[in-house]
Design an enzyme around this catalytic site. Structure first.
Site, PDB file in Angstrom:
ATOM      1  N   ASP A  23       0.823  -1.206   0.000  1.00 55.88           N
ATOM      2  CA  ASP A  23       0.000   0.000   0.000  1.00 55.88           C
ATOM      3  C   ASP A  23       0.862   1.263   0.000  1.00 55.88           C
ATOM      4  O   ASP A  23       1.991   1.253   0.496  1.00 55.88           O
ATOM      5  CB  ASP A  23      -0.917  -0.019   1.237  1.00 55.88           C
ATOM      6  CG  ASP A  23      -2.122   0.894   1.084  1.00 55.88           C
ATOM      7  OD1 ASP A  23      -2.353   1.403  -0.034  1.00 55.88           O
ATOM      8  OD2 ASP A  23      -2.834   1.102   2.083  1.00 55.88           O
ATOM      9  N   ASN A  25       1.251   3.445  -2.910  1.00 51.34           N
ATOM     10  CA  ASN A  25       1.783   3.887  -4.209  1.00 51.34           C
ATOM     11  C   ASN A  25       1.287   5.283  -4.575  1.00 51.34           C
ATOM     12  O   ASN A  25       2.051   6.126  -5.053  1.00 51.34           O
ATOM     13  CB  ASN A  25       1.339   2.937  -5.324  1.00 51.34           C
ATOM     14  CG  ASN A  25       1.950   1.556  -5.197  1.00 51.34           C
ATOM     15  OD1 ASN A  25       2.863   1.352  -4.403  1.00 51.34           O
ATOM     16  ND2 ASN A  25       1.451   0.619  -5.976  1.00 51.34           N
ATOM     17  N   GLY A  26      -0.018   5.496  -4.370  1.00 48.65           N
ATOM     18  CA  GLY A  26      -0.608   6.776  -4.738  1.00 48.65           C
ATOM     19  C   GLY A  26      -0.010   7.919  -3.928  1.00 48.65           C
ATOM     20  O   GLY A  26       0.357   8.970  -4.476  1.00 48.65           O
ATOM     21  N   TRP A  28       2.860   7.976  -2.452  1.00 40.17           N
ATOM     22  CA  TRP A  28       4.267   8.145  -2.833  1.00 40.17           C
ATOM     23  C   TRP A  28       4.349   9.112  -4.019  1.00 40.17           C
ATOM     24  O   TRP A  28       5.177  10.025  -4.026  1.00 40.17           O
ATOM     25  CB  TRP A  28       4.869   6.783  -3.210  1.00 40.17           C
ATOM     26  CG  TRP A  28       6.332   6.818  -3.546  1.00 40.17           C
ATOM     27  CD1 TRP A  28       7.380   6.617  -2.698  1.00 40.17           C
ATOM     28  CD2 TRP A  28       6.898   7.086  -4.840  1.00 40.17           C
ATOM     29  NE1 TRP A  28       8.571   6.733  -3.373  1.00 40.17           N
ATOM     30  CE2 TRP A  28       8.302   7.021  -4.678  1.00 40.17           C
ATOM     31  CE3 TRP A  28       6.375   7.363  -6.100  1.00 40.17           C
ATOM     32  CZ2 TRP A  28       9.190   7.220  -5.745  1.00 40.17           C
ATOM     33  CZ3 TRP A  28       7.259   7.568  -7.162  1.00 40.17           C
ATOM     34  CH2 TRP A  28       8.642   7.500  -6.985  1.00 40.17           C
ATOM     35  N   ARG A  36      -0.610   9.334  -9.883  1.00 39.74           N
ATOM     36  CA  ARG A  36      -0.619   8.119  -9.067  1.00 39.74           C
ATOM     37  C   ARG A  36       0.018   6.924  -9.782  1.00 39.74           C
ATOM     38  O   ARG A  36       0.680   6.087  -9.160  1.00 39.74           O
ATOM     39  CB  ARG A  36      -2.065   7.764  -8.678  1.00 39.74           C
ATOM     40  CG  ARG A  36      -2.700   8.740  -7.708  1.00 39.74           C
ATOM     41  CD  ARG A  36      -4.167   8.388  -7.458  1.00 39.74           C
ATOM     42  NE  ARG A  36      -4.312   7.027  -6.939  1.00 39.74           N
ATOM     43  CZ  ARG A  36      -4.241   6.729  -5.643  1.00 39.74           C
ATOM     44  NH1 ARG A  36      -4.075   7.671  -4.745  1.00 39.74           N
ATOM     45  NH2 ARG A  36      -4.373   5.479  -5.263  1.00 39.74           N
ATOM     46  N   HIS A  40       2.513   3.479  -8.925  1.00 40.65           N
ATOM     47  CA  HIS A  40       2.277   2.065  -9.233  1.00 40.65           C
ATOM     48  C   HIS A  40       3.452   1.497 -10.023  1.00 40.65           C
ATOM     49  O   HIS A  40       3.858   0.352  -9.825  1.00 40.65           O
ATOM     50  CB  HIS A  40       0.977   1.899 -10.034  1.00 40.65           C
ATOM     51  CG  HIS A  40      -0.256   2.296  -9.266  1.00 40.65           C
ATOM     52  ND1 HIS A  40      -0.506   1.871  -7.986  1.00 40.65           N
ATOM     53  CD2 HIS A  40      -1.313   3.091  -9.599  1.00 40.65           C
ATOM     54  CE1 HIS A  40      -1.663   2.374  -7.558  1.00 40.65           C
ATOM     55  NE2 HIS A  40      -2.164   3.125  -8.527  1.00 40.65           N
ATOM     56  N   GLU A  70     -12.357  -4.711  -4.142  1.00 38.68           N
ATOM     57  CA  GLU A  70     -12.877  -3.359  -3.886  1.00 38.68           C
ATOM     58  C   GLU A  70     -12.153  -2.300  -4.729  1.00 38.68           C
ATOM     59  O   GLU A  70     -12.689  -1.213  -4.952  1.00 38.68           O
ATOM     60  CB  GLU A  70     -12.758  -3.006  -2.402  1.00 38.68           C
ATOM     61  CG  GLU A  70     -13.737  -3.735  -1.488  1.00 38.68           C
ATOM     62  CD  GLU A  70     -13.349  -5.183  -1.164  1.00 38.68           C
ATOM     63  OE1 GLU A  70     -12.165  -5.543  -1.367  1.00 38.68           O
ATOM     64  OE2 GLU A  70     -14.228  -5.942  -0.732  1.00 38.68           O
ATOM     65  N   TRP A  72     -11.875  -2.270  -7.746  1.00 41.95           N
ATOM     66  CA  TRP A  72     -12.652  -2.009  -8.969  1.00 41.95           C
ATOM     67  C   TRP A  72     -13.493  -0.734  -8.825  1.00 41.95           C
ATOM     68  O   TRP A  72     -14.008  -0.221  -9.805  1.00 41.95           O
ATOM     69  CB  TRP A  72     -13.564  -3.190  -9.307  1.00 41.95           C
ATOM     70  CG  TRP A  72     -12.841  -4.428  -9.781  1.00 41.95           C
ATOM     71  CD1 TRP A  72     -12.749  -5.617  -9.131  1.00 41.95           C
ATOM     72  CD2 TRP A  72     -12.135  -4.605 -11.021  1.00 41.95           C
ATOM     73  NE1 TRP A  72     -12.019  -6.523  -9.870  1.00 41.95           N
ATOM     74  CE2 TRP A  72     -11.634  -5.929 -11.042  1.00 41.95           C
ATOM     75  CE3 TRP A  72     -11.855  -3.776 -12.125  1.00 41.95           C
ATOM     76  CZ2 TRP A  72     -10.885  -6.438 -12.098  1.00 41.95           C
ATOM     77  CZ3 TRP A  72     -11.111  -4.293 -13.182  1.00 41.95           C
ATOM     78  CH2 TRP A  72     -10.640  -5.604 -13.163  1.00 41.95           C
ATOM     79  N   LEU A 134      10.714 -20.371  -4.976  1.00 36.32           N
ATOM     80  CA  LEU A 134       9.760 -19.529  -4.240  1.00 36.32           C
ATOM     81  C   LEU A 134       8.388 -19.687  -4.885  1.00 36.32           C
ATOM     82  O   LEU A 134       8.265 -19.697  -6.107  1.00 36.32           O
ATOM     83  CB  LEU A 134      10.186 -18.048  -4.330  1.00 36.32           C
ATOM     84  CG  LEU A 134       9.192 -17.020  -3.763  1.00 36.32           C
ATOM     85  CD1 LEU A 134       9.142 -17.082  -2.241  1.00 36.32           C
ATOM     86  CD2 LEU A 134       9.567 -15.602  -4.208  1.00 36.32           C
ATOM     87  N   ARG A 197      -4.856  -1.995   8.783  1.00 38.02           N
ATOM     88  CA  ARG A 197      -6.055  -2.804   8.564  1.00 38.02           C
ATOM     89  C   ARG A 197      -5.741  -3.901   7.552  1.00 38.02           C
ATOM     90  O   ARG A 197      -4.704  -3.886   6.903  1.00 38.02           O
ATOM     91  CB  ARG A 197      -7.221  -1.926   8.099  1.00 38.02           C
ATOM     92  CG  ARG A 197      -6.936  -1.080   6.870  1.00 38.02           C
ATOM     93  CD  ARG A 197      -8.170  -0.258   6.436  1.00 38.02           C
ATOM     94  NE  ARG A 197      -7.797   0.720   5.428  1.00 38.02           N
ATOM     95  CZ  ARG A 197      -7.540   2.012   5.671  1.00 38.02           C
ATOM     96  NH1 ARG A 197      -7.611   2.481   6.899  1.00 38.02           N
ATOM     97  NH2 ARG A 197      -7.198   2.829   4.688  1.00 38.02           N
TER      98      ARG A 197
HETATM   99  C1  IPE Z   1      -5.427  -2.751  -0.159  1.00 40.93           C
HETATM  100  O1  IPE Z   1      -5.074  -1.420  -0.375  1.00 40.93           O
HETATM  101  C2  IPE Z   1      -5.400  -3.494  -1.449  1.00 40.93           C
HETATM  102  C3  IPE Z   1      -4.083  -3.669  -2.044  1.00 40.93           C
HETATM  103  C4  IPE Z   1      -2.948  -3.337  -1.509  1.00 40.93           C
HETATM  104  C5  IPE Z   1      -4.070  -4.299  -3.333  1.00 40.93           C
HETATM  105  P1  IPE Z   1      -6.186  -0.264  -0.504  1.00 40.93           P
HETATM  106  O2  IPE Z   1      -5.454   1.004  -0.632  1.00 40.93           O
HETATM  107  O3  IPE Z   1      -7.144  -0.618  -1.564  1.00 40.93           O
HETATM  108  O4  IPE Z   1      -6.930  -0.412   0.900  1.00 40.93           O
HETATM  109  P2  IPE Z   1      -7.829   0.613   1.720  1.00 40.93           P
HETATM  110  O5  IPE Z   1      -8.912   1.094   0.779  1.00 40.93           O
HETATM  111  O6  IPE Z   1      -6.946   1.728   2.158  1.00 40.93           O
HETATM  112  O7  IPE Z   1      -8.339  -0.194   2.854  1.00 40.93           O
HETATM  113  C1  IPE Z   2      -1.532   0.284  -3.396  1.00 44.41           C
HETATM  114  O1  IPE Z   2      -1.355   1.653  -3.470  1.00 44.41           O
HETATM  115  C2  IPE Z   2      -1.799  -0.325  -4.763  1.00 44.41           C
HETATM  116  C3  IPE Z   2      -3.204  -0.714  -4.972  1.00 44.41           C
HETATM  117  C4  IPE Z   2      -4.140  -0.753  -4.069  1.00 44.41           C
HETATM  118  C5  IPE Z   2      -3.575  -1.091  -6.335  1.00 44.41           C
HETATM  119  P1  IPE Z   2      -2.581   2.653  -3.440  1.00 44.41           P
HETATM  120  O2  IPE Z   2      -2.983   2.949  -4.828  1.00 44.41           O
HETATM  121  O3  IPE Z   2      -3.655   2.165  -2.552  1.00 44.41           O
HETATM  122  O4  IPE Z   2      -1.887   3.932  -2.802  1.00 44.41           O
HETATM  123  P2  IPE Z   2      -2.479   4.915  -1.707  1.00 44.41           P
HETATM  124  O5  IPE Z   2      -2.954   4.066  -0.578  1.00 44.41           O
HETATM  125  O6  IPE Z   2      -3.584   5.654  -2.359  1.00 44.41           O
HETATM  126  O7  IPE Z   2      -1.333   5.775  -1.332  1.00 44.41           O
HETATM  127 MG    MG Z   3      -4.080   2.379  -0.597  1.00 37.60          MG
END
Ligand code: IPE
Ligand code: IPE
Ligand code: MG
Length: 244
Positions: A23, A25-26, A28, A36, A40, A70, A72, A134, A197
């Protein structure tokens, strides 16, 4: 000072199965004023590093949460660029992963993925099925509640068909109907980016996993961070409900 070899002998065994909720990436990317998708893209490079680190550490199973069911709900543009990156990853990395001895498997609802991605996934599973260095499990379009619901439906169908006796349904039967059938449960689950979480990740399987949360955003996560999370795992006492 002890020679390195004897230090190694006394090192505790690594967790057999590590799960990672990748979690941040966005955030960052946003922190750098970048789109965003840039986060990724960098996150994909982290995957490469962490796979190598996992082999180094002797981990047997690595499950990466790549895209939740979710997810999606995200804007179409972000989904489409994520799927584009996934295609790129599947096309570019399989050869190298195969050479590294990585066996790839995918869990999640394939019916929601584009046909060409499903084909790439099937090819990757087929091409790497005899590898043993692995087991890399990628959770895509994955949700644990949906997985458990599907398992319940399968069990009910078997019972209705008279092929399964209700009194024989125990935890091991349920486990066999999950997509992770035959795999050990995660010993350690790491979540990056400071969120604490589970977000619908392997709910059944993480019953007794140790959870390690780190503020590091996924694109910044390194092999060293993986080592640190494993060190933290070794400091925990796993009691499984018994006394210490
Ligand atoms: C959880 O991250 C799903 C993945 C890492 C693929 P999210 O960014 O979707 O989770 P929430 O919405 O913060 O719980
Ligand atoms: C995790 O990074 C990757 C996916 C859930 C696909 P996020 O895209 O959730 O990044 P944040 O949480 O918005 O920083
Ligand atoms: Mg996230």
């Amino acid at each position: 000072m002890k020679p390195v070899s004897s230090l190694r002998e006394t090192a505790p065994p690594p967790p057999t199965h590590v799960g990672i909720i990748m979690d941040g990436n966005g955030r960052w990317a946003q922190g750098r004023g970048r789109p965003r998708i840039e986060g990724h893209r960098r996150g994909m490079e982290t995957v490469r590093e962490v796979v190598k680190g996992s082999i180094e550490q002797g981990i047997e199973y690595l499950t990466l949460y790549g895209f939740s069911i979710e997810n999606w709900k995200r804007p179409a543009a972000e989904i489409s660029s994520l799927m584009g990156l996934l295609r790129l990853y599947l096309r570019q990395e399989i050869k190298e992963l195969d050479q590294q001895g990585v066996r790839m498997r995918f869990i999640g609802q394939r019916s929601l993925l584009a046909n060409d991605i499903v084909s790439l996934i099937e090819e990757a599973e087929e091409q790497t099925k005899n590898n043993t260095a692995l087991n890399l499990v990628v959770a895509l379009s994955y949700g644990a509640r949906q997985e458990i619901t599907a398992a319940a439906q399968s069990v009910a169908r078997q019972v209705a068909a008279g092929e399964l006796d209700v009194s024989t349904i125990d935890e091991s039967v349920i486990s066999e109907y999950l997509e992770t059938a035959g795999m050990p449960d995660p010993d350690l689950v790491i979540r990056t980016s400071g969120e604490q979480r589970i977000s619908n990740f392997l709910l059944w399987q993480v019953a007794y996993a140790e959870l390690v949360f780190t503020d590091t955003l996924w694109p910044d996560f390194s092999r060293e961070d993986l080592r640190e999370a494993i060190n933290e795992f070794h400091r925990r006492e796993r009691r499984y409900g018994a006394t210490g």
